[in-house]
Design a protein around this motif. Structure first.
Motif, short mmCIF file in Angstrom:
data_model
loop_
_atom_site.label_atom_id
_atom_site.label_comp_id
_atom_site.label_asym_id
_atom_site.label_seq_id
_atom_site.Cartn_x
_atom_site.Cartn_y
_atom_site.Cartn_z
N GLY A 432 0.83 -1.20 0.00
CA GLY A 432 0.00 0.00 0.00
C GLY A 432 0.86 1.24 0.00
N VAL A 433 1.92 1.22 -0.81
CA VAL A 433 2.92 2.29 -0.76
C VAL A 433 2.50 3.47 -1.65
N MET A 434 2.69 4.67 -1.15
CA MET A 434 2.50 5.86 -1.99
C MET A 434 3.81 6.14 -2.73
N GLY A 435 3.71 6.63 -3.94
CA GLY A 435 4.91 7.03 -4.67
C GLY A 435 5.18 6.22 -5.92
N ILE A 436 4.35 5.20 -6.19
CA ILE A 436 4.59 4.39 -7.39
C ILE A 436 4.07 5.06 -8.66
N GLY A 437 3.24 6.10 -8.49
CA GLY A 437 2.43 6.62 -9.59
C GLY A 437 3.16 6.93 -10.88
N MET A 438 4.04 7.94 -10.85
CA MET A 438 4.65 8.37 -12.11
C MET A 438 5.67 7.34 -12.60
N GLY A 439 6.35 6.65 -11.69
CA GLY A 439 7.29 5.61 -12.10
C GLY A 439 6.57 4.49 -12.86
N PHE A 440 5.47 4.02 -12.28
CA PHE A 440 4.69 2.96 -12.94
C PHE A 440 4.12 3.46 -14.27
N ALA A 441 3.63 4.70 -14.26
CA ALA A 441 3.01 5.23 -15.49
C ALA A 441 4.05 5.30 -16.61
N ILE A 442 5.24 5.77 -16.27
CA ILE A 442 6.30 5.90 -17.29
C ILE A 442 6.77 4.52 -17.73
N GLY A 443 7.02 3.64 -16.79
CA GLY A 443 7.45 2.28 -17.13
C GLY A 443 6.44 1.58 -18.03
N ALA A 444 5.16 1.72 -17.68
CA ALA A 444 4.10 1.05 -18.45
C ALA A 444 4.01 1.64 -19.86
N ALA A 445 4.12 2.96 -19.96
CA ALA A 445 4.04 3.60 -21.29
C ALA A 445 5.21 3.18 -22.16
N ILE A 446 6.40 3.15 -21.56
CA ILE A 446 7.60 2.79 -22.33
C ILE A 446 7.54 1.32 -22.78
N GLU A 447 7.14 0.44 -21.87
CA GLU A 447 7.18 -0.99 -22.19
C GLU A 447 6.07 -1.43 -23.12
N LEU A 453 -3.59 5.88 -18.00
CA LEU A 453 -4.37 6.81 -17.19
C LEU A 453 -3.93 6.61 -15.74
N ALA A 454 -3.35 7.65 -15.15
CA ALA A 454 -2.90 7.55 -13.76
C ALA A 454 -3.87 8.32 -12.88
N VAL A 455 -4.60 7.59 -12.03
CA VAL A 455 -5.57 8.22 -11.14
C VAL A 455 -4.95 8.33 -9.76
N GLU A 456 -4.69 9.57 -9.35
CA GLU A 456 -3.81 9.84 -8.21
C GLU A 456 -4.48 10.70 -7.15
N GLY A 457 -4.40 10.30 -5.90
CA GLY A 457 -4.75 11.22 -4.83
C GLY A 457 -3.76 12.38 -4.86
N ASP A 458 -4.17 13.55 -4.36
CA ASP A 458 -3.25 14.70 -4.42
C ASP A 458 -2.02 14.46 -3.56
N SER A 459 -2.18 13.75 -2.45
CA SER A 459 -1.01 13.41 -1.64
C SER A 459 -0.15 12.39 -2.38
N ALA A 460 -0.77 11.33 -2.85
CA ALA A 460 -0.03 10.26 -3.53
C ALA A 460 0.81 10.82 -4.66
N PHE A 461 0.23 11.70 -5.45
CA PHE A 461 0.93 12.28 -6.60
C PHE A 461 2.21 13.00 -6.18
N GLY A 462 2.13 13.67 -5.02
CA GLY A 462 3.27 14.46 -4.57
C GLY A 462 4.56 13.67 -4.41
#
Ligand SMILES: Cc1ncc(C[n+]2csc(CCOP(=O)(O)OP(=O)(O)O)c2C)c(N)n1
Ligand SMILES: [Mg+2]
Length: 576
Positions: A432-447, A453-462
């Protein structure tokens, strides 16, 4: 004459040299690793440059944790280890969180980190970025290796690859001290030292009697249930898993990242009747799912009074009996186990008709209850209104990848957004870790090259927000939607002292995260109603342009810790 010429050639060939830099690159390429995620700096800056020159895709991030998360999700999506490259000490530590998280989630990943001079580090003489990285990494990953001689680079990488993907996959650390990169050896000897890993994740076939034991138990069940975990999604045994479930007629419950392995709209999907099936089932077959906290450890209130028997399919024998007795352990890789079960089922399998219809009516009841809430067009939005819009976006684009993190933003999106295809939902996973958002989004897009579509809480996104620059720099088809409720869980807390500091869960009110994306040339949109949100996301997903949508959510709409508020310790004193 001829003789002399060949002699000269031989001497020249002997003198042809290679070094650590080139051997690392050659070893990666030989093993089909064509993308590396990382952050440059001493001692790996030139390694990144040379890797790019040699045709490896080098994706450069703003923080190593995000690069590490991208590598981890690349591993999950491709079954090849994702590689993250970091500098010594602080860079290594930044990447280590992602490595530990990958290990916990059973994603194959290799963190390759440069490190400082062994002689100085071991005498603790204060080298530049001094740290005993190997020792620190060891307890946090599946395996950790260090290479001291250029001639061992091939073996070192081969060991790392095997350790990452064989058996239960996980994170591997590979320590490459600065001196190694410029070590020179004969090119011929270098080429011979490289190892192409043959069959890196060998099949592990289950024992026939274990398969029979499981089938006997399942066949005699009155109220059977199949739970699919992300291990089942990772296995890429999609057709056999679907065949097993459909042939058995048994209701199935997908864990978060197993959603879409069979569509959430499948008639046997019990996702919307979760509490009923967990309570009432008599035999539960776990496929690549662990009985950890996410399944309330297989006991207690969630699992009701009815006695239960568990069948567990997992590649890791130690997983059996981790929390409760497993009546029928089936140890092997998921693909081999499922195909053995399927073969053993025979032609005639009894469908548990009464149970299926009881589960179906509960599911329909719950879906009908939720439906009107998803159609509200309130402004500011509540979670259900906003998620109702996003649910349609994914329904219309089943190939898109959904990344999701937050508390309410996570828990409610998981329930509301149906998934239709395997490995399309990527989220906070086991920790249940916060912080995977942009890393996962970039990895998924590249691969995958698919829209994300990254649906992010405002805290999680930070936690990973600065990577919107990375998204723009590589022009990735990523649409980030921030559920902006002004804070963590809710934006309504006040400082009880009346002092000037905000409450610890509250952020700057009415922030405009969309402006961040505009700063780097992406599209930024502020959306205040579900209709507006739907239009903006549709446009982003169809254009493939880097987009960030600030979705304005009522700060009072969420609940403490989303769905897991019960895990908060309570102060007896505060209650008085
Ligand atoms: C690395 C890490 N730090 C802190 C937490 C604790 N935590 C859980 S959810 C969350 C953020 C929830 O707020 P938000 O993302 O805005 O979602 P909301 O509930 O407001 O929709 C935090 C900080 C965590 N899970 N992981
Ligand atoms: Mg929030």
């Amino acid at each position: 004459m001829l003789n002399t010429a060949s002699k000269t050639e031989a001497t020249e060939a002997q003198q042809e040299l290679t070094d650590g830099f080139h051997l690392v690159i050659d070893a990666l390429k030989l093993n089909g690793i064509n993308t590396v995620y990382g952050v440059p700096g001493i001692p790996i800056t030139d390694l990144g440059r040379m890797a790019q020159a040699a045709g490896i895709r080098v994706i450069s991030f703003r923080h190593e944790q995000n690069a590490g998360n991208a590598a981890a999700i690349a591993g999950y999506l491709t079954k090849k280890p994702g590689v993250c490259l970091t500098v010594s000490a602080p860079g290594f530590l930044n990447g280590l969180t992602a490595l530990a998280n990958a290990t916990t989630n059973c994603f194959p990943m290799i963190l390759i980190s440069g490190s400082s001079e062994r002689e100085i580090v071991d005498l603790q003489q204060g080298d530049y970025e001094e740290m005993d990285q190997l020792a620190i990494a060891k307890p946090l990953c599946k395996a950790a290796f260090r290479v001291l001689h250029a001639a061992d680079i091939g073996i070192g990488l081969a060991r790392a690859i095997r350790a990452a993907v064989s058996g239960r996959p996980g994170g591997v650390y590979l320590d490459l001290p600065a001196k190694l990169f410029s070590q020179v050896i004969n090119a011929d000897a270098g080429a011979k030292s490289l190892v192409k890993v043959i069959d890196p994740a060998p099949a592990q076939i289950p024992a026939p009697n274990a398969v029979k034991r499981a089938l006997d138990l399942l066949k005699n069940a009155k109220r059977p249930l199949i739970i699919l975990g992300k291990g089942a999604a990772y296995a890429q045994a999609d057709d056999d898993i679907r065949a097993l479930i459909e042939k058995s007629g048994i209701p199935f419950l997908p864990m978060s990242m197993a959603k879409g392995l069979l569509p959430d709209t499948h008639p046997q999907c019990a996702g919307a009747a979760r509490s009923t099936v967990l309570k009432d089932a008599d035999v539960v077959m776990l496929i690549g799912a662990r009985l950890n906290w996410l399944l309330s450890h297989g006991k207690g209130k969630t699992w009701g009074e009815a006695p239960k028997k568990f069948i567990q399919i997992d590649i890791e024998p130690k997983e059996m009996d981790s929390n409760v007795e497993i009546a029928a352990p089936v140890v092997g890789d998921i693909g081999s186990c499922v195909s053995a079960l399927l073969a053993g089922m025979g032609g005639n399998w009894p469908a548990p008709a009464d149970w299926v219809s009881a589960v179906n009516s509960k599911r329909e009841e719950n879906i009908a209850k939720m439906a009107p809430r998803l159609m509200n067009n309130k402004s500011p939005m509540d979670y259900h209104g906003a998620l109702g819009a996003l649910r349609t976006v994914i329904k219309e684009r089943p190939d898109a990848i959904l990344v999701n993190e937050g508390a309410n933003t996570l828990d409610l999106a998981r329930g509301v957004i149906d998934m239709y295809k395997p490995r399309k939902r990527l989220d906070v996973g086991t920790w249940g870790v916060m912080g995977i958002g942009m890393g996962f989004a970039i990895g998924a897009a590249i691969e995958t090259g698919k829209p994300v579509l990254a649906v992010e809480g405002d805290s999680a996104f930070g936690f990973s927000g600065m990577e919107v620059e990375t998204i723009c720099r590589y022009n990735l088809p990523v649409c980030v939607v921030i559920f902006n409720n002004n804070g963590i869980y809710r934006g309504t807390d006040v400082n009880p002292t009346g002092g000037p500091d905000a409450a610890p869960t509250v952020f700057v009110k009415d922030s405009r995260y969309d402006k961040m994306m505009e700063a780097f040339g992406g599209v930024g949109i502020n959306a205040t109603s579900p209709d507006e949100l739907k239009r903006a996301v549709d446009q982003a997903m169809d254009s493939g342009k880097p987009t960030l949508i600030n979705a304005v959510i009522d700060p009072a709409a969420g609940s403490e810790s989303g769905r897991i508020g019960n895990l908060n310790p309570q102060s007896v004193l505060r209650k008085k």
